[in-house]
Structure formats: C-alpha cells, structure tokens
Design a protein around this motif. Structure first.
Motif, PDB file in Angstrom:
ATOM      1  N   CYS A  20      -5.155  -9.688   7.626  1.00 26.87           N
ATOM      2  CA  CYS A  20      -3.938 -10.161   8.284  1.00 26.87           C
ATOM      3  C   CYS A  20      -3.137 -11.073   7.361  1.00 26.87           C
ATOM      4  CB  CYS A  20      -4.289 -10.900   9.575  1.00 26.87           C
ATOM      5  SG  CYS A  20      -4.891  -9.828  10.912  1.00 26.87           S
ATOM      6  N   HIS A  21      -3.831 -11.961   6.674  1.00 28.05           N
ATOM      7  CA  HIS A  21      -3.130 -12.891   5.793  1.00 28.05           C
ATOM      8  C   HIS A  21      -2.612 -12.189   4.540  1.00 28.05           C
ATOM      9  CE1 HIS A  21      -3.594 -16.783   7.791  1.00 28.05           C
ATOM     10  NE2 HIS A  21      -4.682 -16.264   8.314  1.00 28.05           N
ATOM     11  N   ALA A  22      -3.335 -11.185   4.070  1.00 22.38           N
ATOM     12  CA  ALA A  22      -2.848 -10.425   2.914  1.00 22.38           C
ATOM     13  C   ALA A  22      -1.558  -9.693   3.258  1.00 22.38           C
ATOM     14  CB  ALA A  22      -3.915  -9.443   2.444  1.00 22.38           C
ATOM     15  N   LEU A  23      -1.494  -9.136   4.471  1.00 23.74           N
ATOM     16  CA  LEU A  23      -0.285  -8.448   4.903  1.00 23.74           C
ATOM     17  C   LEU A  23       0.895  -9.404   5.042  1.00 23.74           C
ATOM     18  CD1 LEU A  23      -1.606  -5.961   7.601  1.00 23.74           C
ATOM     19  CD2 LEU A  23      -0.396  -5.355   5.514  1.00 23.74           C
ATOM     20  N   ALA A  24       0.608 -10.658   5.335  1.00 21.42           N
ATOM     21  CA  ALA A  24       1.679 -11.639   5.518  1.00 21.42           C
ATOM     22  C   ALA A  24       2.261 -12.118   4.201  1.00 21.42           C
ATOM     23  CB  ALA A  24       1.161 -12.830   6.322  1.00 21.42           C
ATOM     24  N   LEU A  29       2.014  -7.711  -0.923  1.00 22.81           N
ATOM     25  CA  LEU A  29       2.671  -6.441  -0.618  1.00 22.81           C
ATOM     26  C   LEU A  29       3.143  -5.754  -1.892  1.00 22.81           C
ATOM     27  CD1 LEU A  29       4.864  -7.211   2.523  1.00 22.81           C
ATOM     28  CD2 LEU A  29       2.582  -6.231   2.429  1.00 22.81           C
ATOM     29  N   LYS A  30       3.729  -6.533  -2.790  1.00 20.27           N
ATOM     30  CA  LYS A  30       4.245  -5.961  -4.031  1.00 20.27           C
ATOM     31  C   LYS A  30       3.126  -5.544  -4.984  1.00 20.27           C
ATOM     32  CE  LYS A  30       7.768  -7.933  -5.963  1.00 20.27           C
ATOM     33  NZ  LYS A  30       8.609  -8.987  -6.564  1.00 20.27           N
ATOM     34  N   LEU A  31       2.074  -6.361  -5.048  1.00 17.37           N
ATOM     35  CA  LEU A  31       1.012  -6.086  -6.012  1.00 17.37           C
ATOM     36  C   LEU A  31       0.026  -5.030  -5.522  1.00 17.37           C
ATOM     37  CD1 LEU A  31       0.180  -9.687  -7.316  1.00 17.37           C
ATOM     38  CD2 LEU A  31       1.546  -7.918  -8.439  1.00 17.37           C
ATOM     39  N   TYR A  32      -0.281  -5.043  -4.229  1.00 14.70           N
ATOM     40  CA  TYR A  32      -1.338  -4.168  -3.712  1.00 14.70           C
ATOM     41  C   TYR A  32      -0.779  -2.976  -2.938  1.00 14.70           C
ATOM     42  CZ  TYR A  32      -5.526  -2.522  -1.354  1.00 14.70           C
ATOM     43  OH  TYR A  32      -6.542  -1.724  -0.894  1.00 14.70           O
ATOM     44  N   LYS A  41       2.829   8.929   4.109  1.00 13.14           N
ATOM     45  CA  LYS A  41       2.211   7.883   4.918  1.00 13.14           C
ATOM     46  C   LYS A  41       3.220   6.957   5.587  1.00 13.14           C
ATOM     47  CE  LYS A  41      -1.746   6.187   4.329  1.00 13.14           C
ATOM     48  NZ  LYS A  41      -2.931   5.423   3.893  1.00 13.14           N
ATOM     49  N   SER A  42       4.507   7.275   5.499  1.00 18.13           N
ATOM     50  CA  SER A  42       5.528   6.493   6.204  1.00 18.13           C
ATOM     51  C   SER A  42       5.361   5.000   5.974  1.00 18.13           C
ATOM     52  CB  SER A  42       5.480   6.789   7.707  1.00 18.13           C
ATOM     53  OG  SER A  42       5.929   8.078   7.966  1.00 18.13           O
ATOM     54  N   LEU A  43       5.250   4.617   4.742  1.00 19.24           N
ATOM     55  CA  LEU A  43       5.113   3.201   4.417  1.00 19.24           C
ATOM     56  C   LEU A  43       5.946   2.927   3.175  1.00 19.24           C
ATOM     57  CD1 LEU A  43       1.853   1.105   4.252  1.00 19.24           C
ATOM     58  CD2 LEU A  43       3.471   1.072   2.367  1.00 19.24           C
ATOM     59  N   ARG A  44       6.814   1.925   3.260  1.00 17.05           N
ATOM     60  CA  ARG A  44       7.613   1.544   2.108  1.00 17.05           C
ATOM     61  C   ARG A  44       7.817   0.034   2.122  1.00 17.05           C
ATOM     62  NH1 ARG A  44      11.518   3.556  -1.612  1.00 17.05           N
ATOM     63  NH2 ARG A  44      13.136   2.012  -2.104  1.00 17.05           N
ATOM     64  N   VAL A  45       7.427  -0.610   1.050  1.00 14.68           N
ATOM     65  CA  VAL A  45       7.659  -2.039   0.876  1.00 14.68           C
ATOM     66  C   VAL A  45       9.096  -2.224   0.409  1.00 14.68           C
ATOM     67  CG1 VAL A  45       6.967  -4.103  -0.399  1.00 14.68           C
ATOM     68  CG2 VAL A  45       5.231  -2.447   0.335  1.00 14.68           C
ATOM     69  N   HIS A  82       7.052   0.380   8.261  1.00 13.04           N
ATOM     70  CA  HIS A  82       5.632   0.584   8.556  1.00 13.04           C
ATOM     71  C   HIS A  82       4.677  -0.244   7.686  1.00 13.04           C
ATOM     72  CE1 HIS A  82       7.059   4.050  10.923  1.00 13.04           C
ATOM     73  NE2 HIS A  82       5.912   3.903  11.584  1.00 13.04           N
ATOM     74  N   VAL A  83       5.116  -1.403   7.239  1.00 14.31           N
ATOM     75  CA  VAL A  83       4.201  -2.314   6.550  1.00 14.31           C
ATOM     76  C   VAL A  83       3.544  -3.250   7.557  1.00 14.31           C
ATOM     77  CG1 VAL A  83       4.041  -4.106   4.766  1.00 14.31           C
ATOM     78  CG2 VAL A  83       5.547  -2.164   4.427  1.00 14.31           C
ATOM     79  N   HIS A  84       4.201  -3.486   8.693  1.00 15.66           N
ATOM     80  CA  HIS A  84       3.673  -4.324   9.774  1.00 15.66           C
ATOM     81  C   HIS A  84       3.345  -5.731   9.266  1.00 15.66           C
ATOM     82  CE1 HIS A  84       3.637  -0.575  11.858  1.00 15.66           C
ATOM     83  NE2 HIS A  84       2.595  -0.094  11.204  1.00 15.66           N
ATOM     84  N   SER A  85       4.312  -6.310   8.591  1.00 12.74           N
ATOM     85  CA  SER A  85       4.064  -7.573   7.900  1.00 12.74           C
ATOM     86  C   SER A  85       5.297  -8.450   7.908  1.00 12.74           C
ATOM     87  CB  SER A  85       3.670  -7.276   6.443  1.00 12.74           C
ATOM     88  OG  SER A  85       3.803  -8.416   5.632  1.00 12.74           O
ATOM     89  N   ALA A  86       5.091  -9.743   8.184  1.00 13.69           N
ATOM     90  CA  ALA A  86       6.191 -10.693   8.030  1.00 13.69           C
ATOM     91  C   ALA A  86       6.622 -10.781   6.573  1.00 13.69           C
ATOM     92  CB  ALA A  86       5.776 -12.067   8.543  1.00 13.69           C
TER      93      ALA A  86
END
Length: 250
Positions: A20-24, A29-32, A41-45, A82-86
């Motif tokens: 949870c904290h890694a996603l925040a 987000l940029k590194l991993y 996978k419908s995910l884009r940072v 779809h990153v689900h992250s603040a």
C-alpha cells in the motif's frame, strides 16, 4: 517477529502494508511500476505530456471511466490509469496533467474489492482505502468523479473536467447504447488479457461490471465486514469519503 501490524484494532499483514505504501509513492511508481507496464494490462503511470489521468481506488468504476474516455477521445489519447495510487495524482499535479479521481462509497468499494480478490481481507481493504484517500486530501489539482455520476452521467464528469482545467475533451453522451459500447470494449480487452496473460482474467468475480454471481459473493462476505475491529477504519473511511465528496459538490 510478527508478520502482522495492528491498525485501529484490525490486523494488516506487513506485506500488504508495504504494498500500500509503495503504491502511494510517486518515486516507486516511476521506478518499479512504470517499467512493468504492459499494453494488455490497462495500467499507465502518468508522464509529462500526458492528456489526462483517470484513477482511483479499485472497484470504483475505473475501468468504465477509462474505456468511456477512450471511446470518446480516441485510442491514441495518453491516459494515466489503473495504478490505484495517490502517487499517480502527485505525478499528475507535478506534470500539469488534468486528473480525475473516481470515488466510491467505502462500504461498497471495500466489499467489492474483497470479492474481486480474496487476498484483500476487510482490514487490508480499509487500510488501503484510507491511506489512498487520506493522501488525496493533501492534493488539489484534480476533480472528484462520484461513482453514481460516472456510471450514469459521465458526460457531466468530462464537462466538469473541461471547466476545471480548460481542456476541450469531447463529451460522453451517456445512454444505454453508449454504455453497451463501453462494456463491449471492456469485454474485448478482458478476452485479450486472458489469452495473453492467463485464465485468471476470465474469472467472473473480476468482471468490471455488476453480475448476479458477484452480488451473491458480496452477500456471503458481508459478515466479515461486521467485525468490531473495523469500527475505527470504517469511521475514518466515511470521514474521508465525505470530505472528498464536498469537493465534488463545490
């Protein structure tokens, strides 16, 4: 050493706390996450120069909003999703990218997440919900898109985005026909993902729209959400939800 951490009386495994904290973290987000993006996978940072960000807590109509946006703007639009992250919204604010937070009532969002993936127990679901939205209250440059509006009048949501950011995104004309077109896009992508990534993506509990099977599972899981240890997290979730809803209504 214990592998659980107690938060307001509810035990959350340390591995889930770490995730949870890694996603925040926008740095994580940029590194991993960004290097692990996959077209299916419908995910884009979010990146500099992106057209928009649409994101939120899982099971909050992220997928409907994303595909409705692609349907109206075109598939070449650069959309963080779809990153689900603040942390996604921190990046959007940093890069000047218009951003939309899809927001769902915590009772429904957490229950739906636990049905979607049983690894997300009620304590984990509420911990993630609260961490996500607590951090969102620290940010300013986004609009709030309530779940009922996204699912019934997404055109109004896009209008509010244009008003806030001075953009000229095409409106989504919400109707039974246009909703069916969005659901058809979602189904096609789900099949492509299943063919490429495995049968998990054909699991009926992972369909991003209401089904009778999911409703049955929700009824079966409601008892787990009545644990008194969740009273504190539930109260915080309600406060966070109401605070963010005030922004939608302003």
């Amino acid at each position: 050493m214990t592998d659980n951490h107690t938060t307001s009386g509810a035990k959350v495994p340390l591995r889930d706390l770490a995730r949870c904290h890694a996603l925040a973290s926008p740095t994580m987000l940029k590194l991993y996450w960004q290097p692990r993006e996959k077209p299916l996978k419908s995910l884009r940072v979010a990146r500099p120069g992106d057209d928009a960000v649409i994101d939120g807590f899982p099971r909050s109509s992220n997928t409907f909003a994303t595909h409705a946006f692609f349907l109206t703007q075109g598939d070449d639009v650069k959309l963080g999703n779809h990153v689900h992250s603040a942390g996604q919204f921190v990046l959007a604010q940093r890069y000047g990218v218009p951003a939309m937070l899809v927001l769902r009532d915590p009772v429904q969002a957490t229950l739906s997440l636990s049905v979607f993936d049983k690894r997300y127990t009620p304590p984990v679901a509420y911990y993630w919900y609260n961490l996500f939205h607590r951090k969102m209250l620290e940010l300013e440059d986004f609009i709030v898109a309530p779940f009922p509006e996204v699912t019934s009048d997404f055109g109004r949501t896009i209008e509010r985005m244009n008003e806030r950011f001075g953009t000229d995104f095409k409106p989504f004309h919400h109707s039974e026909e246009s909703s069916d077109a969005v659901f058809a896009r979602m189904a096609r992508e789900r099949e492509k993902r299943a063919d490429a990534l495995g049968e998990l993506y054909r699991n009926p509990m992972r369909v991003a729209q209401p089904t009778a099977d999911k409703d049955t599972q929700k009824q079966a899981m409601k008892a787990a959400f009545k644990d008194p240890a969740l009273d504190g997290p539930k109260a915080e979730a309600r406060e966070l939800f109401e605070a963010l809803m005030q922004r939608a209504e302003a």
